[in-house]
Design a protein around this motif. Structure first.
Motif, PDB file in Angstrom:
ATOM      1  N   ASP A  31       0.869  -1.182   0.000  1.00  0.00           N
ATOM      2  CA  ASP A  31       0.000   0.000   0.000  1.00  0.00           C
ATOM      3  C   ASP A  31       0.904   1.230   0.000  1.00  0.00           C
ATOM      4  N   PRO A  32       1.099   1.860  -1.166  1.00  0.00           N
ATOM      5  CA  PRO A  32       2.045   2.986  -1.261  1.00  0.00           C
ATOM      6  C   PRO A  32       1.737   4.137  -0.310  1.00  0.00           C
ATOM      7  N   VAL A  33       0.477   4.447  -0.097  1.00  0.00           N
ATOM      8  CA  VAL A  33       0.123   5.550   0.803  1.00  0.00           C
ATOM      9  C   VAL A  33       0.482   5.184   2.239  1.00  0.00           C
ATOM     10  N   ARG A  34       0.144   3.975   2.658  1.00  0.00           N
ATOM     11  CA  ARG A  34       0.506   3.517   4.015  1.00  0.00           C
ATOM     12  C   ARG A  34       2.021   3.590   4.218  1.00  0.00           C
ATOM     13  N   VAL A  35       2.773   3.078   3.255  1.00  0.00           N
ATOM     14  CA  VAL A  35       4.231   3.078   3.368  1.00  0.00           C
ATOM     15  C   VAL A  35       4.756   4.506   3.456  1.00  0.00           C
ATOM     16  N   SER A  36       4.231   5.403   2.628  1.00  0.00           N
ATOM     17  CA  SER A  36       4.739   6.778   2.580  1.00  0.00           C
ATOM     18  C   SER A  36       4.594   7.509   3.905  1.00  0.00           C
ATOM     19  N   LYS A  37       3.640   7.123   4.720  1.00  0.00           N
ATOM     20  CA  LYS A  37       3.397   7.809   5.991  1.00  0.00           C
ATOM     21  C   LYS A  37       4.462   7.530   7.039  1.00  0.00           C
ATOM     22  N   ALA A  38       5.366   6.588   6.758  1.00  0.00           N
ATOM     23  CA  ALA A  38       6.492   6.330   7.662  1.00  0.00           C
ATOM     24  C   ALA A  38       7.652   7.289   7.405  1.00  0.00           C
ATOM     25  N   TYR A  39       7.532   8.131   6.362  1.00  0.00           N
ATOM     26  CA  TYR A  39       8.604   9.015   5.920  1.00  0.00           C
ATOM     27  C   TYR A  39       8.214  10.477   6.144  1.00  0.00           C
ATOM     28  N   THR A  40       9.219  11.325   6.301  1.00  0.00           N
ATOM     29  CA  THR A  40       8.950  12.752   6.431  1.00  0.00           C
ATOM     30  C   THR A  40       8.359  13.277   5.124  1.00  0.00           C
ATOM     31  N   ASN A  42       9.356  15.577   3.299  1.00  0.00           N
ATOM     32  CA  ASN A  42      10.418  15.846   2.314  1.00  0.00           C
ATOM     33  C   ASN A  42      11.533  14.796   2.359  1.00  0.00           C
ATOM     34  N   SER A  43      11.184  13.568   2.705  1.00  0.00           N
ATOM     35  CA  SER A  43      12.158  12.480   2.799  1.00  0.00           C
ATOM     36  C   SER A  43      12.975  12.350   1.518  1.00  0.00           C
ATOM     37  N   GLU A  44      14.264  12.054   1.690  1.00  0.00           N
ATOM     38  CA  GLU A  44      15.173  11.846   0.560  1.00  0.00           C
ATOM     39  C   GLU A  44      15.441  10.357   0.410  1.00  0.00           C
ATOM     40  N   TRP A  45      15.329   9.879  -0.824  1.00  0.00           N
ATOM     41  CA  TRP A  45      15.566   8.475  -1.141  1.00  0.00           C
ATOM     42  C   TRP A  45      16.589   8.334  -2.249  1.00  0.00           C
ATOM     43  N   ARG A  46      17.368   7.276  -2.139  1.00  0.00           N
ATOM     44  CA  ARG A  46      18.072   6.721  -3.294  1.00  0.00           C
ATOM     45  C   ARG A  46      17.686   5.265  -3.305  1.00  0.00           C
ATOM     46  N   ASN A  47      17.039   4.839  -4.366  1.00  0.00           N
ATOM     47  CA  ASN A  47      16.627   3.451  -4.541  1.00  0.00           C
ATOM     48  C   ASN A  47      17.241   2.972  -5.849  1.00  0.00           C
ATOM     49  N   ARG A  48      18.302   2.174  -5.739  1.00  0.00           N
ATOM     50  CA  ARG A  48      19.084   1.784  -6.911  1.00  0.00           C
ATOM     51  C   ARG A  48      19.634   3.051  -7.546  1.00  0.00           C
ATOM     52  N   PHE A  51      16.467   8.673  -7.630  1.00  0.00           N
ATOM     53  CA  PHE A  51      16.512   9.620  -6.519  1.00  0.00           C
ATOM     54  C   PHE A  51      15.146  10.270  -6.385  1.00  0.00           C
ATOM     55  N   LEU A  52      14.596  10.237  -5.169  1.00  0.00           N
ATOM     56  CA  LEU A  52      13.256  10.765  -4.912  1.00  0.00           C
ATOM     57  C   LEU A  52      13.313  11.755  -3.763  1.00  0.00           C
ATOM     58  N   THR A  53      12.344  12.668  -3.748  1.00  0.00           N
ATOM     59  CA  THR A  53      12.181  13.575  -2.617  1.00  0.00           C
ATOM     60  C   THR A  53      10.696  13.730  -2.336  1.00  0.00           C
ATOM     61  N   GLY A  54      10.304  13.401  -1.126  1.00  0.00           N
ATOM     62  CA  GLY A  54       8.944  13.653  -0.678  1.00  0.00           C
ATOM     63  C   GLY A  54       7.973  12.508  -0.863  1.00  0.00           C
ATOM     64  N   ARG A  55       6.901  12.576  -0.075  1.00  0.00           N
ATOM     65  CA  ARG A  55       5.901  11.511  -0.062  1.00  0.00           C
ATOM     66  C   ARG A  55       5.205  11.313  -1.399  1.00  0.00           C
ATOM     67  N   GLU A  56       4.913  12.387  -2.116  1.00  0.00           N
ATOM     68  CA  GLU A  56       4.233  12.229  -3.403  1.00  0.00           C
ATOM     69  C   GLU A  56       5.074  11.395  -4.366  1.00  0.00           C
ATOM     70  N   GLU A  57       6.363  11.656  -4.415  1.00  0.00           N
ATOM     71  CA  GLU A  57       7.246  10.877  -5.288  1.00  0.00           C
ATOM     72  C   GLU A  57       7.368   9.441  -4.790  1.00  0.00           C
ATOM     73  N   GLU A 114      13.334  13.426  14.856  1.00  0.00           N
ATOM     74  CA  GLU A 114      12.980  13.264  16.267  1.00  0.00           C
ATOM     75  C   GLU A 114      11.579  12.690  16.476  1.00  0.00           C
ATOM     76  N   ASN A 115      10.729  12.737  15.443  1.00  0.00           N
ATOM     77  CA  ASN A 115       9.374  12.199  15.533  1.00  0.00           C
ATOM     78  C   ASN A 115       9.267  10.759  15.045  1.00  0.00           C
ATOM     79  N   GLY A 116      10.404  10.134  14.746  1.00  0.00           N
ATOM     80  CA  GLY A 116      10.406   8.745  14.321  1.00  0.00           C
ATOM     81  C   GLY A 116      10.065   8.538  12.858  1.00  0.00           C
ATOM     82  N   LEU A 117       9.998   9.620  12.090  1.00  0.00           N
ATOM     83  CA  LEU A 117       9.764   9.517  10.652  1.00  0.00           C
ATOM     84  C   LEU A 117      11.097   9.403   9.932  1.00  0.00           C
ATOM     85  N   MET A 118      11.137   8.588   8.889  1.00  0.00           N
ATOM     86  CA  MET A 118      12.380   8.394   8.166  1.00  0.00           C
ATOM     87  C   MET A 118      12.631   9.594   7.246  1.00  0.00           C
TER      88      MET A 118
END
Length: 137
Positions: A31-40, A42-48, A51-57, A114-118
């Protein structure tokens, strides 16, 4: 009001392992929406090599991922942690639309606010084509 995702940093061995299990459960929901809620927001990702930034991406990326990676099943394992960082190793299996099975191996480095969000997620992943009889998950 601030969003909080328990357990919060600083992590102990026990709470780091809890955080890992929560992540595994979320990703296995597919569930992409459920998963996204664990992240800030403006979360920064590198997946392979992506490169992504934020919950919408994140939501768009995961939606596409689980449309391509069918019968997805993930297992994460604790590797190490500090106060607000956790490292995991993982493997997951999936089938493409042509019916070929794959097992993906990798590691992730996570940093939490500090709020436990990645806030940061850096993933290195390698895929191996497997036969259905060789599935483990």
């Amino acid at each position: 009001m601030d969003e909080k995702k328990y357990p919060l940093p600083p992590f102990t061995l026990e709470t780091a392992k809890q955080k890992i299990q929560l992540a595994e459960d979320g990703w296995n929901s597919k569930d992409p929406v459920r998963v996204s809620k664990a992240y800030t927001i403006n979360s920064e990702w590198r997946n392979r090599n992506v490169f992504l930034t934020g919950r919408e991406e994140i939501v768009a990326f995961l939606t596409d991922k689980w449309e391509r990676e069918l019968n997805y099943k993930l297992k994460k394992e604790y590797w190490a942690h500090t106060d607000n960082r956790i490292a995991v190793r993982f493997e997951y299996e999936y089938q493409n639309k042509e019916g070929q099975w794959f097992r993906a191996y990798g590691n992730e480095n996570w940093e939490f606010d500090e709020n436990g969000l990645m806030a940061k997620r850096f993933a290195s992943i390698n895929d191996l084509a497997i036969e259905e009889k060789d599935r483990r998950l």
